[in-house]
Design an enzyme around this catalytic site. Structure first.
Site, PDB file in Angstrom:
ATOM      1  N   ASP A  71       1.041  -1.433  -0.242  1.00  0.00           N
ATOM      2  CA  ASP A  71       0.121   0.037   0.343  1.00  0.00           C
ATOM      3  C   ASP A  71       0.719   1.322   0.346  1.00  0.00           C
ATOM      4  O   ASP A  71       2.085   1.004   0.132  1.00  0.00           O
ATOM      5  CB  ASP A  71      -0.627   0.440   0.950  1.00  0.00           C
ATOM      6  CG  ASP A  71      -0.132   0.303   2.503  1.00  0.00           C
ATOM      7  OD1 ASP A  71       0.957  -0.296   2.689  1.00  0.00           O
ATOM      8  OD2 ASP A  71      -0.999   0.829   2.835  1.00  0.00           O
ATOM      9  N   GLU A 125       0.326  -0.778   5.274  1.00  0.00           N
ATOM     10  CA  GLU A 125       0.854  -0.234   6.711  1.00  0.00           C
ATOM     11  C   GLU A 125       1.207   0.967   6.703  1.00  0.00           C
ATOM     12  O   GLU A 125       1.738   2.249   7.848  1.00  0.00           O
ATOM     13  CB  GLU A 125       2.538  -0.492   6.460  1.00  0.00           C
ATOM     14  CG  GLU A 125       3.687  -0.018   6.479  1.00  0.00           C
ATOM     15  CD  GLU A 125       4.392   1.577   7.290  1.00  0.00           C
ATOM     16  OE1 GLU A 125       5.277   2.045   8.438  1.00  0.00           O
ATOM     17  OE2 GLU A 125       3.869   1.922   6.227  1.00  0.00           O
TER      18      GLU A 125
HETATM   19 ZN   LIG Z   1       7.252   2.308   3.928  1.00  0.00          ZN
END
Ligand SMILES: [Zn+2]
Length: 454
Positions: A97, A159
């Site tokens: 992501d 993340e």
């Molecule tokens: Zn990163």
């Protein structure tokens, strides 16, 4: 340093293999970068699914058993391939992501159209962290058909929004991720041509403190002078968080010392945008101040705004304070110390209420032992200079999560970034020359870990 795990010929062969692979790695990196996989809620999550699927496809093509897992959050990709009998297993982490692109007019080329300029590949995710995924792929491809170790890839999909379902993923799928060494490729190198291992990260707590002095707001002319408004004690309380040097003055917080690297005030001023004439605060080396000592930053205030304010004694006011912690500090103990400090330093008997808003532990690697020796040797093979140990003043919650789940594994925090990568900002980019070194280093690390005596 154990230096003889690989011969000079073996090292050259791995580097030559990586050099041949780079055009394909680059093409796959560009394809991943074209997927706008922004994990933030406001963005179309179909793209995050697409980037998980594209990542899974790349792993399947290398012969890994692959599954996409979802435990209440964004899709993560787990892939595994066995190594030779008795060889160690290495877990390689990255995330698919990305951060939102921000205002497009701040970019010199479109964020999701990867574009090369002056040896750098520009695009959102071109560095953070799709290049991390491709560095792992490069290491696998360099040993195609002859993998020296077992490899598990874990490519997270959230993340950039705080890895919220990571604890559940680790709880439910942790056994699949168990490894002797863990390589978390989401940090930075020290400079172009100077590799680094990130060995410390600061922890974090965030508190909200509310000070109340009055039952209701009253006329400041009628009672001011004898009756304290809430802002007065709150401002004094916030001022008590630092001493006159600008060091944090909260009793009981831990403090560490950074490694001895060159980092001068001119560089700090340039990198941070500190204005001429504004003094640098704190004591100790600059790196100690930004990597290893606690900080206290007021990041929000609830008080009447300037525009809507009136001549009133404000009955109640709040501040949100973000406190970075020394890498080995326990956030619970830190919170207790902060709470004690705030209660003790509130003047004039004002009512004070403290609330913990968020907390996350830091990370301090045991940066030695055979895996670290092999990693340092692999980096030296790739760059021609030894890596330095660096800290990062921010917090990466997933690192602590892995350290807690796998206490016996050696954890290496590596990265594809350099100081000009501008991850999260406009014009994020990857230095392509350095990226090839990163790929070589990881391929060599797998070879070295596979050649370790056992
Ligand atoms: Zn990163």
């Amino acid at each position: 340093m154990t230096d003889d795990a690989l011969t000079a010929d073996q090292i050259s062969a791995v580097k030559a293999a990586v050099a041949d692979l780079m055009p394909g790695i680059r093409a796959d990196l560009e394809a991943l970068t074209r997927i706008p996989s922004v994990s933030l809620d406001a963005f179309d999550q179909a793209h995050v699914d697409a980037s998980a699927e594209a990542t899974a496809e790349l792993l399947r093509a290398e012969g890994l058993d692959v599954e996409i897992v979802r435990e209440g959050g964004r899709p993560a990709v787990i892939g595994h391939i066995d190594g030779p009998e008795g060889a160690p297993t290495v877990m390689l982490y990255a995330h698919h992501d990305v951060q939102p692109p921000g205002a497009e007019e701040l970019w010199d080329s479109k964020p999701f159209e990867p574009t090369e300029r002056d040896g750098r590949l520009y695009g959102r995710g071109a560095a953070d962290d799709k290049a991390g995924i491709m560095a792992h792929l490069a290491a696998l491809r360099a040993h195609r058909g002859n993998l020296p170790v077992g490899v598990t890839l874990f490519v997270e999909g959230e993340e950039e929004i705080g890895s919220e379902s990571l604890p559940t993923i680790l709880e439910r799928h942790g056994e699949k991720l168990r490894a002797d060494a863990i390589v978390l490729a989401d940090s930075t190198n020290w400079a172009i041509g100077e590799p680094a291992l990130t060995t410390t990260l600061r922890g974090l707590i965030r508190v909200v403190v509310t000070v109340t002095t009055l039952d209701h707001g009253v006329h400041s002319g009628m009672f001011g002078g004898a009756v304290p408004d809430a802002m007065m004690p709150l401002v004094r309380l916030l001022a008590s968080l630092h001493d006159d040097n600008g060091d944090v003055a909260i009793e009981g917080l831990k403090s560490g010392v950074a490694s001895d690297l060159d980092y001068d005030e001119a560089r700090l001023r340039e990198e941070s945008g500190l204005l001429d004439g504004v003094e640098v605060i704190g004591t100790g080396s600059l790196l100690t101040r930004i990597w290893n000592k606690p900080t206290a930053t007021v990041i929000g205030l609830d008080a009447p705004s300037v525009a809507t304010s009136s001549n009133t004694l404000v009955p109640s006011a709040s501040a949100k304070v973000s406190i970075r912690l020394a890498p080995d500090e326990d956030p619970k103990e830190a919170y207790a110390a902060v709470q004690r400090h705030l209660e003790k330093h509130t003047p004039w008997g004002a009512k004070v209420e403290v609330r913990l808003d968020d907390q996350g532990p830091g990370f301090a690697a045991e940066a030695n032992g055979p895996v670290y020796d092999q990693a340092r040797a692999a980096f030296t093979d790739a760059w021609g200079v030894e890596p330095v140990d660096i800290g990062v003043g921010g917090s990466i919650p997933f690192v602590a999560a892995f350290a807690e789940r796998f206490p016996d594994a050696a954890i290496l925090v590596t990265g594809v970034e350099d100081p000009d990568a501008r991850a999260h900002g406009a014009n994020e980019s990857l230095h392509l020359g350095e990226f090839q070194r990163v790929c070589e280093a990881e391929a060599l690390l797998l070879a070295r870990l596979g050649a370790m005596p056992r």
